[in-house]
Structures are given as structure tokens and as C-alpha cells.
Design a protein around this motif. Sequence first.
Motif, PDB file in Angstrom:
ATOM      1  N   ARG A 191      37.187  39.135  28.568  1.00 17.31           N
ATOM      2  CA  ARG A 191      37.820  39.695  29.764  1.00 17.31           C
ATOM      3  C   ARG A 191      36.873  39.772  30.957  1.00 17.31           C
ATOM      4  NH1 ARG A 191      39.715  45.902  30.918  1.00 17.31           N
ATOM      5  NH2 ARG A 191      40.607  45.482  32.979  1.00 17.31           N
ATOM      6  N   ALA A 199      37.502  37.542  33.831  1.00 11.44           N
ATOM      7  CA  ALA A 199      38.577  37.964  34.734  1.00 11.44           C
ATOM      8  C   ALA A 199      38.062  39.027  35.706  1.00 11.44           C
ATOM      9  CB  ALA A 199      39.755  38.509  33.926  1.00 11.44           C
ATOM     10  N   SER A 200      37.299  39.954  35.168  1.00 12.82           N
ATOM     11  CA  SER A 200      36.812  41.051  36.000  1.00 12.82           C
ATOM     12  C   SER A 200      35.902  40.542  37.115  1.00 12.82           C
ATOM     13  CB  SER A 200      36.093  42.066  35.122  1.00 12.82           C
ATOM     14  OG  SER A 200      36.944  42.492  34.058  1.00 12.82           O
ATOM     15  N   SER A 209      39.203  50.624  37.930  1.00 11.34           N
ATOM     16  CA  SER A 209      39.840  49.324  37.775  1.00 11.34           C
ATOM     17  C   SER A 209      38.843  48.177  37.963  1.00 11.34           C
ATOM     18  CB  SER A 209      41.000  49.227  38.768  1.00 11.34           C
ATOM     19  OG  SER A 209      41.672  48.016  38.633  1.00 11.34           O
ATOM     20  N   SER A 236      45.353  33.471  39.244  1.00 11.20           N
ATOM     21  CA  SER A 236      44.259  34.189  38.562  1.00 11.20           C
ATOM     22  C   SER A 236      44.794  35.146  37.514  1.00 11.20           C
ATOM     23  CB  SER A 236      43.461  35.025  39.569  1.00 11.20           C
ATOM     24  OG  SER A 236      42.841  34.210  40.506  1.00 11.20           O
ATOM     25  N   HIS A 237      46.028  35.586  37.707  1.00 10.96           N
ATOM     26  CA  HIS A 237      46.620  36.496  36.722  1.00 10.96           C
ATOM     27  C   HIS A 237      47.013  35.768  35.444  1.00 10.96           C
ATOM     28  CE1 HIS A 237      47.620  39.772  39.971  1.00 10.96           C
ATOM     29  NE2 HIS A 237      46.329  39.566  39.812  1.00 10.96           N
ATOM     30  N   GLN A 274      43.594  41.823  32.430  1.00 15.83           N
ATOM     31  CA  GLN A 274      44.428  42.928  31.972  1.00 15.83           C
ATOM     32  C   GLN A 274      44.834  43.820  33.134  1.00 15.83           C
ATOM     33  OE1 GLN A 274      44.758  43.741  28.361  1.00 15.83           O
ATOM     34  NE2 GLN A 274      43.909  41.702  28.006  1.00 15.83           N
ATOM     35  N   ARG A 277      46.554  47.920  33.980  1.00 16.66           N
ATOM     36  CA  ARG A 277      46.802  49.254  33.442  1.00 16.66           C
ATOM     37  C   ARG A 277      48.279  49.620  33.600  1.00 16.66           C
ATOM     38  NH1 ARG A 277      43.647  52.804  36.953  1.00 16.66           N
ATOM     39  NH2 ARG A 277      44.084  51.094  38.378  1.00 16.66           N
ATOM     40  N   ASN A 290      50.082  50.498  36.725  1.00 17.68           N
ATOM     41  CA  ASN A 290      50.415  49.443  37.680  1.00 17.68           C
ATOM     42  C   ASN A 290      51.645  48.617  37.309  1.00 17.68           C
ATOM     43  OD1 ASN A 290      48.508  49.800  39.766  1.00 17.68           O
ATOM     44  ND2 ASN A 290      46.888  48.971  38.456  1.00 17.68           N
TER      45      ASN A 290
HETATM   46  C1  HEM Z   1      48.645  38.566  45.338  1.00 13.81           C
HETATM   47  C2  HEM Z   1      48.266  39.831  45.363  1.00 13.81           C
HETATM   48  C3  HEM Z   1      47.592  40.506  44.211  1.00 13.81           C
HETATM   49  C4  HEM Z   1      47.915  41.717  43.699  1.00 13.81           C
HETATM   50  C5  HEM Z   1      49.012  42.650  44.198  1.00 13.81           C
HETATM   51  C6  HEM Z   1      47.030  41.953  42.581  1.00 13.81           C
HETATM   52  C7  HEM Z   1      47.048  43.105  41.805  1.00 13.81           C
HETATM   53  C8  HEM Z   1      46.349  43.269  40.636  1.00 13.81           C
HETATM   54  C9  HEM Z   1      46.436  44.418  39.780  1.00 13.81           C
HETATM   55  C10 HEM Z   1      47.286  45.655  40.047  1.00 13.81           C
HETATM   56  C11 HEM Z   1      45.659  44.190  38.703  1.00 13.81           C
HETATM   57  C12 HEM Z   1      45.447  45.116  37.510  1.00 13.81           C
HETATM   58  C13 HEM Z   1      44.418  46.173  37.884  1.00 13.81           C
HETATM   59  C14 HEM Z   1      44.454  47.355  36.942  1.00 13.81           C
HETATM   60  O1  HEM Z   1      45.511  47.661  36.405  1.00 13.81           O
HETATM   61  O2  HEM Z   1      43.389  47.995  36.759  1.00 13.81           O
HETATM   62  C15 HEM Z   1      45.047  42.904  38.882  1.00 13.81           C
HETATM   63  C16 HEM Z   1      44.176  42.312  37.995  1.00 13.81           C
HETATM   64  C17 HEM Z   1      43.535  41.118  38.227  1.00 13.81           C
HETATM   65  N1  HEM Z   1      43.600  40.379  39.390  1.00 13.81           N
HETATM   66 FE1  HEM Z   1      44.910  40.610  40.879  1.00 13.81          FE
HETATM   67  N2  HEM Z   1      46.205  40.886  42.429  1.00 13.81           N
HETATM   68  C18 HEM Z   1      46.490  39.978  43.400  1.00 13.81           C
HETATM   69  C19 HEM Z   1      45.826  38.788  43.631  1.00 13.81           C
HETATM   70  C20 HEM Z   1      44.717  38.385  42.941  1.00 13.81           C
HETATM   71  C21 HEM Z   1      43.833  37.323  43.352  1.00 13.81           C
HETATM   72  C22 HEM Z   1      43.970  36.527  44.650  1.00 13.81           C
HETATM   73  C23 HEM Z   1      42.879  37.211  42.387  1.00 13.81           C
HETATM   74  C24 HEM Z   1      41.702  36.284  42.309  1.00 13.81           C
HETATM   75  C25 HEM Z   1      41.468  35.271  43.126  1.00 13.81           C
HETATM   76  C26 HEM Z   1      43.178  38.189  41.370  1.00 13.81           C
HETATM   77  C27 HEM Z   1      42.505  38.344  40.187  1.00 13.81           C
HETATM   78  C28 HEM Z   1      42.787  39.305  39.241  1.00 13.81           C
HETATM   79  C29 HEM Z   1      42.218  39.306  37.911  1.00 13.81           C
HETATM   80  C30 HEM Z   1      41.346  38.217  37.317  1.00 13.81           C
HETATM   81  C31 HEM Z   1      42.668  40.463  37.274  1.00 13.81           C
HETATM   82  C32 HEM Z   1      42.303  40.978  35.875  1.00 13.81           C
HETATM   83  C33 HEM Z   1      41.001  41.774  35.989  1.00 13.81           C
HETATM   84  C34 HEM Z   1      40.461  42.355  34.703  1.00 13.81           C
HETATM   85  O3  HEM Z   1      40.997  42.133  33.617  1.00 13.81           O
HETATM   86  O4  HEM Z   1      39.436  43.081  34.797  1.00 13.81           O
HETATM   87  N3  HEM Z   1      44.282  38.901  41.753  1.00 13.81           N
HETATM   88  N4  HEM Z   1      45.473  42.370  40.071  1.00 13.81           N
END
Ligand code: HEM
Length: 296
Positions: A31, A34-35, A73, A168-169, A173, A175, A178
Motif C-alpha cells: 500500500r 499508493a500512499s 489519512s 490512481s484509485h 485504500q 476509510r 469517506n
Molecule cells: C479526483 C479527485 C479525487 C478525490 C475526491 C480523491 C479522494 C480520495 C480519498 C477520499 C481517498 C481515501 C483517503 C482516506 O480515506 O483516508 C483517496 C485515496 C487515494 N487517492 Fe485520491 N482523490 C482524487 C484524486 C486523486 C489523484 C489525482 C491521485 C493521484 C494522482 C489520487 C491518489 C490516491 C491514492 C493512491 C489513494 C490511496 C492512498 C493510500 O492507500 O494511502 N487521488 N483519494
Amino acid sequence: QLSPGFYSKSCPKLFQTVNSVVRSAIQKEARMGASLLRLFFHDCFVNGCDGSILLDDTSSFTGEKRAAPNFQSARGFEVIDQIKSAVEKVCPGVVSCADILAIASRDSTVTLGGPSWNVKLGRRDARTASQAAANNSIPAPTSNLNRLISSFSAVGLSTNDMVVLSGSHTIGQARCTNFRARIYNESNIDSSFAQSRKGNCPRASGSGDNNLAPLDLQTPIKFDNNYYVNLVNKKGLLHSDQQLFNGVSTDSTVRGYSTNPSKFKSDFAAAMIKMGDIKPLTGNNGEIRKNCRRRN
Ligand code: HEM
Ligand SMILES: [Ca+2]
Ligand SMILES: [Ca+2]
């Protein structure tokens, strides 16, 4: 004015040094890739890719780590510290923390099976951070499509950049707090998917808020195009995810990426380079931090 060869003379071992720390961190915990990728996004969207997210709060300084999108987060800061100390050993005082984030996000993507790209370098580190800007500029998972589009356009990124960077999603992970409202209240969600997510995310807010679920139910540690397949099947985890495929203008792009993984990967790489170009500090602006957590 950023360029891939910025450190080729001043720090020839930079890439191998970053890469070996990133790979061993991901080997310990997949993970983490991703972080680290997410850290770069949360840096670039707040006053540009300037390492602002890495600054710790102190009694006299408020950084971005306690802003809503980051608090409890954002993670991976210890890995950035490890990279920074390894880089300082081979070329002290030369490489910015902002550039380390840019390289680490590329290496994370590659390590988990995603595309590679030439990372442009030469960013310097901010001496400031903004909690307010972090709260305002990083899109919330409650956002509707128009809001997602406008938060990307505010930093010079297009709707297509938004759709492809959201891919990227495919890793990482989220929470319960969210995605709770989505799994309990929304109708554009596959019902068996919602049912299974409810198992680890109780309805009552305040209970299980930090319980985790994979953003991509099938391949959460593989950087593939499965995120888009999920959206087409109404299995987006976040409200904001499913907004991209909901009988809207971005449906066709999502459908395209769901069947064309190589197009997704090449567009993703190009959009990451574009995101990395957001408002860098260069020349005599900013500094090269010695410790990514504080200004010099
Ligand atoms: C389009 C709008 C976006 C929204 C609303 C959004 C929102 C979120 C949220 C709510 C989470 C979970 C955080 C948590 O529950 O602690 C998340 C995780 C993540 N986001 Fe986004 N995100 C967006 C775009 C992006 C972009 C552009 C990237 C990278 C270029 C990205 C990469 C990630 C990754 C890799 C995770 C997982 C992180 C982990 O497991 O530690 N996201 N995002
Ligand atoms: Ca920043
Ligand atoms: Ca995946």
C-alpha cells in the motif's frame, strides 16, 4: 523550466538511490506505493509541487498535515525521510524534497505495475505551507462532477487529466468515513458491492470511521485499468469516483479506459508530468531543505 536531467551532474546516483528505498518500502507494505503517489497529488494541488505537505506543524507554524484531506489519512512521510537521508548521503544539500516526491510517485507507480515517465526536476522547496489552501484546493470525495472538474481546472488541469489521474484509485485504500454515505444512501451503486462494504463500515458515524476498504475491489495493489471497469459496473467506492461514470460527459472516456489499458497508461504518464509542472519554485525561490519536515 524543469528538466529530467537537472541533477545529472550534481547527483548522478539520485534515481537509483530513490528507487531502492521506494522498492523496499513497497516490498514491506504494498500500500505504501499508493500512499506515496497520493502525497505528490496533495502537494501539487496546494500552492504547487513545492514540498509544502511535508512540513510538520510546530508551536509557531501551521502546516498542511492537519488539513481535512490529510489528517489521519496522508501517510508515507517516514519513507520520504528515509529517501531524503539516503539522498543526502550521496549528494548533500542538492536535491529538493519536492523533487523527491515527484520521483517517488513515479517509482511507486512503476513498482506496482503502472507506466513509467521521465520525471522533470529542478523544483525547490517552499518555506511556507497553507492549511487553508489544503482544505480548499484538494477535492473532497463528496464532490460532484462539476466540482471535480473545477478543482482540476483551478490548477490548470483538464477534465481529461482529472479522469485519467483519478485512475490512481486503482491502488490504495479509503476509510469508511469517506464512503459511508455512498454505500448506505446512494442508488448508482451495485447492490452486492454496497452490501459487502457495509460489513466493515457501520452505518453510524463515529463507529468504524477509520476502517479501510480497497478503492479497487479486485486489484488494490496492482496499477491496472480496473478502476474504470469498476466504474462501468457501478462499483466505484467513493461518491467522487462514481461521478465520472453516471450518465455524464465523462462516461465515454471512462468506458474507453476500461477497455484500453495501454491508452490509460500512456495518458496517465502524460498527465502526471503535467501535474508535476504545477507552479514549481525555481531559481532563487524557496530552498533545498535539509530535512523535509522543516525549513532550514
Ligand atoms: C479526483 C479527485 C479525487 C478525490 C475526491 C480523491 C479522494 C480520495 C480519498 C477520499 C481517498 C481515501 C483517503 C482516506 O480515506 O483516508 C483517496 C485515496 C487515494 N487517492 Fe485520491 N482523490 C482524487 C484524486 C486523486 C489523484 C489525482 C491521485 C493521484 C494522482 C489520487 C491518489 C490516491 C491514492 C493512491 C489513494 C490511496 C492512498 C493510500 O492507500 O494511502 N487521488 N483519494
Ligand atoms: Ca504544495
Ligand atoms: Ca488495480
